[in-house]
Design a protein around this motif. Structure first.
Motif, PDB file in Angstrom:
ATOM      1  N   GLN A   1       0.886  -1.181  -0.117  1.00  0.00           N
ATOM      2  CA  GLN A   1      -0.012  -0.059  -0.144  1.00  0.00           C
ATOM      3  C   GLN A   1       0.921   1.170   0.081  1.00  0.00           C
ATOM      4  N   GLN A   2       1.884   1.257   0.816  1.00  0.00           N
ATOM      5  CA  GLN A   2       2.875   2.398   0.752  1.00  0.00           C
ATOM      6  C   GLN A   2       3.481   2.471  -0.596  1.00  0.00           C
ATOM      7  N   GLN A   3       3.703   1.553  -1.286  1.00  0.00           N
ATOM      8  CA  GLN A   3       4.469   1.830  -2.682  1.00  0.00           C
ATOM      9  C   GLN A   3       3.393   2.404  -3.605  1.00  0.00           C
ATOM     10  N   ARG A   4       2.118   1.821  -3.474  1.00  0.00           N
ATOM     11  CA  ARG A   4       1.070   2.333  -4.312  1.00  0.00           C
ATOM     12  C   ARG A   4       1.026   3.902  -4.060  1.00  0.00           C
ATOM     13  N   VAL A   5       1.082   4.344  -2.755  1.00  0.00           N
ATOM     14  CA  VAL A   5       0.880   6.098  -2.494  1.00  0.00           C
ATOM     15  C   VAL A   5       2.178   6.566  -3.135  1.00  0.00           C
ATOM     16  N   ALA A   6       3.440   5.863  -3.090  1.00  0.00           N
ATOM     17  CA  ALA A   6       4.642   6.462  -3.689  1.00  0.00           C
ATOM     18  C   ALA A   6       4.368   6.804  -5.158  1.00  0.00           C
ATOM     19  N   ILE A   7       3.955   5.592  -5.659  1.00  0.00           N
ATOM     20  CA  ILE A   7       3.734   5.777  -7.212  1.00  0.00           C
ATOM     21  C   ILE A   7       2.557   6.791  -7.765  1.00  0.00           C
ATOM     22  N   ALA A   8       1.379   7.021  -6.956  1.00  0.00           N
ATOM     23  CA  ALA A   8       0.423   7.765  -7.051  1.00  0.00           C
ATOM     24  C   ALA A   8       1.057   9.248  -6.718  1.00  0.00           C
ATOM     25  N   ARG A   9       1.723   9.612  -5.837  1.00  0.00           N
ATOM     26  CA  ARG A   9       2.578  10.879  -5.677  1.00  0.00           C
ATOM     27  C   ARG A   9       3.508  11.222  -6.747  1.00  0.00           C
ATOM     28  N   ALA A  10       4.327  10.177  -7.285  1.00  0.00           N
ATOM     29  CA  ALA A  10       5.101  10.342  -8.423  1.00  0.00           C
ATOM     30  C   ALA A  10       4.207  11.007  -9.612  1.00  0.00           C
ATOM     31  N   LEU A  11       3.148  10.228  -9.883  1.00  0.00           N
ATOM     32  CA  LEU A  11       2.361  10.719 -11.156  1.00  0.00           C
ATOM     33  C   LEU A  11       1.588  11.872 -10.981  1.00  0.00           C
ATOM     34  N   ALA A  12       1.735  12.382  -9.546  1.00  0.00           N
ATOM     35  CA  ALA A  12       0.554  13.542  -9.433  1.00  0.00           C
ATOM     36  C   ALA A  12       0.616  14.739 -10.137  1.00  0.00           C
ATOM     37  N   LYS A  13       2.153  14.955 -10.311  1.00  0.00           N
ATOM     38  CA  LYS A  13       2.668  16.180 -11.275  1.00  0.00           C
ATOM     39  C   LYS A  13       2.579  16.020 -12.823  1.00  0.00           C
ATOM     40  N   LYS A  14       2.179  14.746 -12.987  1.00  0.00           N
ATOM     41  CA  LYS A  14       2.061  14.539 -14.451  1.00  0.00           C
ATOM     42  C   LYS A  14       3.325  14.371 -15.241  1.00  0.00           C
ATOM     43  N   PRO A  15       4.268  13.693 -14.743  1.00  0.00           N
ATOM     44  CA  PRO A  15       5.747  13.698 -15.181  1.00  0.00           C
ATOM     45  C   PRO A  15       5.687  13.294 -16.623  1.00  0.00           C
ATOM     46  N   LYS A  16       6.684  13.553 -17.165  1.00  0.00           N
ATOM     47  CA  LYS A  16       6.961  13.093 -18.583  1.00  0.00           C
ATOM     48  C   LYS A  16       7.866  11.897 -18.809  1.00  0.00           C
ATOM     49  N   ILE A  17       8.442  11.585 -17.528  1.00  0.00           N
ATOM     50  CA  ILE A  17       9.258  10.482 -17.314  1.00  0.00           C
ATOM     51  C   ILE A  17       9.202   9.841 -15.875  1.00  0.00           C
ATOM     52  N   LEU A  18       8.735   8.640 -15.724  1.00  0.00           N
ATOM     53  CA  LEU A  18       8.654   7.803 -14.315  1.00  0.00           C
ATOM     54  C   LEU A  18       9.709   6.934 -14.029  1.00  0.00           C
ATOM     55  N   LEU A  19      10.396   6.992 -12.910  1.00  0.00           N
ATOM     56  CA  LEU A  19      11.745   6.316 -12.815  1.00  0.00           C
ATOM     57  C   LEU A  19      11.351   5.569 -11.307  1.00  0.00           C
ATOM     58  N   LEU A  20      11.418   4.392 -11.581  1.00  0.00           N
ATOM     59  CA  LEU A  20      11.366   3.281 -10.356  1.00  0.00           C
ATOM     60  C   LEU A  20      12.608   2.672  -9.780  1.00  0.00           C
ATOM     61  N   ASP A  21      12.815   2.827  -8.894  1.00  0.00           N
ATOM     62  CA  ASP A  21      14.353   2.472  -8.427  1.00  0.00           C
ATOM     63  C   ASP A  21      13.985   1.247  -7.487  1.00  0.00           C
ATOM     64  N   GLU A  22      14.198   0.026  -8.070  1.00  0.00           N
ATOM     65  CA  GLU A  22      14.035  -1.217  -7.141  1.00  0.00           C
ATOM     66  C   GLU A  22      12.534  -1.297  -6.365  1.00  0.00           C
ATOM     67  N   PRO A  23      11.590  -0.846  -6.900  1.00  0.00           N
ATOM     68  CA  PRO A  23      10.333  -0.493  -6.144  1.00  0.00           C
ATOM     69  C   PRO A  23       9.674  -1.617  -5.486  1.00  0.00           C
ATOM     70  N   LEU A  24      10.074  -3.060  -5.898  1.00  0.00           N
ATOM     71  CA  LEU A  24       9.484  -4.250  -5.386  1.00  0.00           C
ATOM     72  C   LEU A  24      10.452  -4.940  -4.237  1.00  0.00           C
ATOM     73  N   SER A  25      11.545  -4.653  -4.158  1.00  0.00           N
ATOM     74  CA  SER A  25      12.501  -5.466  -3.413  1.00  0.00           C
ATOM     75  C   SER A  25      12.076  -5.533  -1.898  1.00  0.00           C
ATOM     76  N   ASN A  26      11.250  -4.718  -1.385  1.00  0.00           N
ATOM     77  CA  ASN A  26      10.868  -4.802  -0.230  1.00  0.00           C
ATOM     78  C   ASN A  26       9.748  -5.611   0.219  1.00  0.00           C
ATOM     79  N   LEU A  27       9.015  -5.954  -0.660  1.00  0.00           N
ATOM     80  CA  LEU A  27       7.794  -6.751  -0.608  1.00  0.00           C
ATOM     81  C   LEU A  27       7.850  -8.308  -0.724  1.00  0.00           C
ATOM     82  N   ASP A  28       7.019  -8.817  -0.051  1.00  0.00           N
ATOM     83  CA  ASP A  28       7.086 -10.301  -0.057  1.00  0.00           C
ATOM     84  C   ASP A  28       6.513 -11.019  -1.336  1.00  0.00           C
ATOM     85  N   ALA A  29       6.488 -12.092  -1.668  1.00  0.00           N
ATOM     86  CA  ALA A  29       6.383 -12.731  -2.883  1.00  0.00           C
ATOM     87  C   ALA A  29       5.119 -12.171  -3.574  1.00  0.00           C
TER      88      ALA A  29
END
Length: 351
Positions: free
Chosen positions: A138-166
């Motif tokens: 859920q926290q990662q979903r919030v982070a993705i939504a926040r990154a999209l809030a300013k309508k970026p031209k480019i989205l960069l995701l740095d190991e966004p899944l590494s702290n999650l269980d399988a």
């Protein structure tokens, strides 16, 4: 937006060169994965694109605009970090809307935008909760939504899944692909896990020690590795490797002598090894000892011993009760590599 890196050089000092002539291109609306082991330079590339690092030489272009020395705040980048980096004192609504607040967007507008983005990432019921009340996914979903809030031209995701269980990892990586397709934003996704890259990326750059090993689709990397590193890094179970000299007495298909004299390492995929007859086989009656067989999900993995080499097959029946004494190797998924670990022959092309 297209992203182009041309001749990038980066060194922290004379003895610590990170990149030398690094170049690649990302198409508009593409989801590109940067894949490689720890220390290969993946996150450093993201920091260069984001403007958090400046190269010693080379160019970074957004479309046709040179942004190499442009301040990070003026690049219209959305970035999601491995550790989420949410503001603990703000609820979900205010975390998502924070970039809009900094841009002096009116409160009613930013709340409306935050609600739309929360719906996009399926957290619309969590808008009043705080980060410490949320799961990692859920926290990662919030982070993705926040990154999209300013309508970026480019989205960069740095190991966004590494702290999650399988389970969450699988769910969220599919969600990232869905979000990227809905928004159409050019996305660069860093991961050391090939499953993540193979599952969602349009194109994958395989990195090792700051050097691009190969750029292609996941299917092409698996079927046509350019070198031994790519062959070993892509695919599960890991590709079988044996010195060519050990196999020459058992090769049943004609391979040009000019190739065999250059070849040092043979590599073949687990699905290439079978105890059944193989049309146009590369090797027949290779003597082995069956040491173990285990069921892993829908696949049966059979461990075999050939001289001092351990082999794994996924093409031998899981109800095979007799001890296997010989195997056959199909052309598809078989490769020969020279002393520089460059692929010089593929069985696929001669199947």
């Amino acid at each position: 937006m297209q992203v182009t890196l041309k001749g990038i050089q980066l060194a922290y000092d004379r003895h610590n060169k990170i990149f030398d002539q690094l170049s690649f291109h990302v198409q508009d609306g593409e989801l590109l994965a940067l894949l490689g082991p720890s220390g290969s330079g993946k996150s450093t590339i993201l920091n260069l694109i984001a403007g958090l690092l400046t190269p010693n030489a080379g160019q970074i272009l957004f479309d046709e605009t040179d942004v190499t020395k442009l301040d990070a705040r003026n690049r219209n980048i959305g970035m999601v970090f491995q550790d989420y980096a949410l503001y603990p004192q703000l609820n979900v609504m205010d975390n998502i809307a924070f970039p809009l607040k900094m841009a002096h967007v009116k409160k009613a507008t930013r709340r409306e935008q935050a609600q739309k983005l929360a719906k996009l990432v399926h957290i619309e019921s969590l808008l009043t909760k705080f980060p410490n009340e949320l799961s990692g996914g859920q926290q990662q979903r919030v982070a993705i939504a926040r990154a999209l809030a300013k309508k970026p031209k480019i989205l960069l995701l740095d190991e966004p899944l590494s702290n999650l269980d399988a389970g969450l990892r699988v769910e969220l990586r599919d969600e990232i692909r869905h979000i990227q397709q809905v928004t159409g934003v050019t996305t660069i996704f860093v991961t050391h896990d090939q499953n993540d890259a193979l599952r969602i990326a349009d194109k994958i750059i395989v990195l090792a020690n700051g050097v691009i090993q190969q750029v292609s689709t996941g299917a092409d990397l698996y079927r046509h590795p350019r070198n031994l590193f790519v062959a070993q890094f892509i695919g599960s179970p890991k590709i079988n490797t044996i010195p060519v000299a050990n196999l020459i007495p058992y090769i049943s298909k004609e391979i040009p002598a000019s190739i065999l004299t250059q070849a040092v390492t043979a590599a073949f995929r687990s699905e290439s090894i079978t105890n059944d007859p193989v049309a146009n086989a590369l090797m027949t009656n290779l003597p082995v000892t069956m040491t173990h067989q285990v069921q892993i999900g829908r696949d049966s993995q059979t461990q075999l011993q050939f001289e001092n080499n351990r082999l794994i097959s996924t093409a031998i029946s899981d109800n095979y009760t007799q001890k296997i004494q010989t195997i056959n190797v199909a052309p598809r998924g078989f490769f020969l590599f020279n002393d520089d670990d460059v692929c010089i022959w593929e069985g696929d092309a001669h199947d």
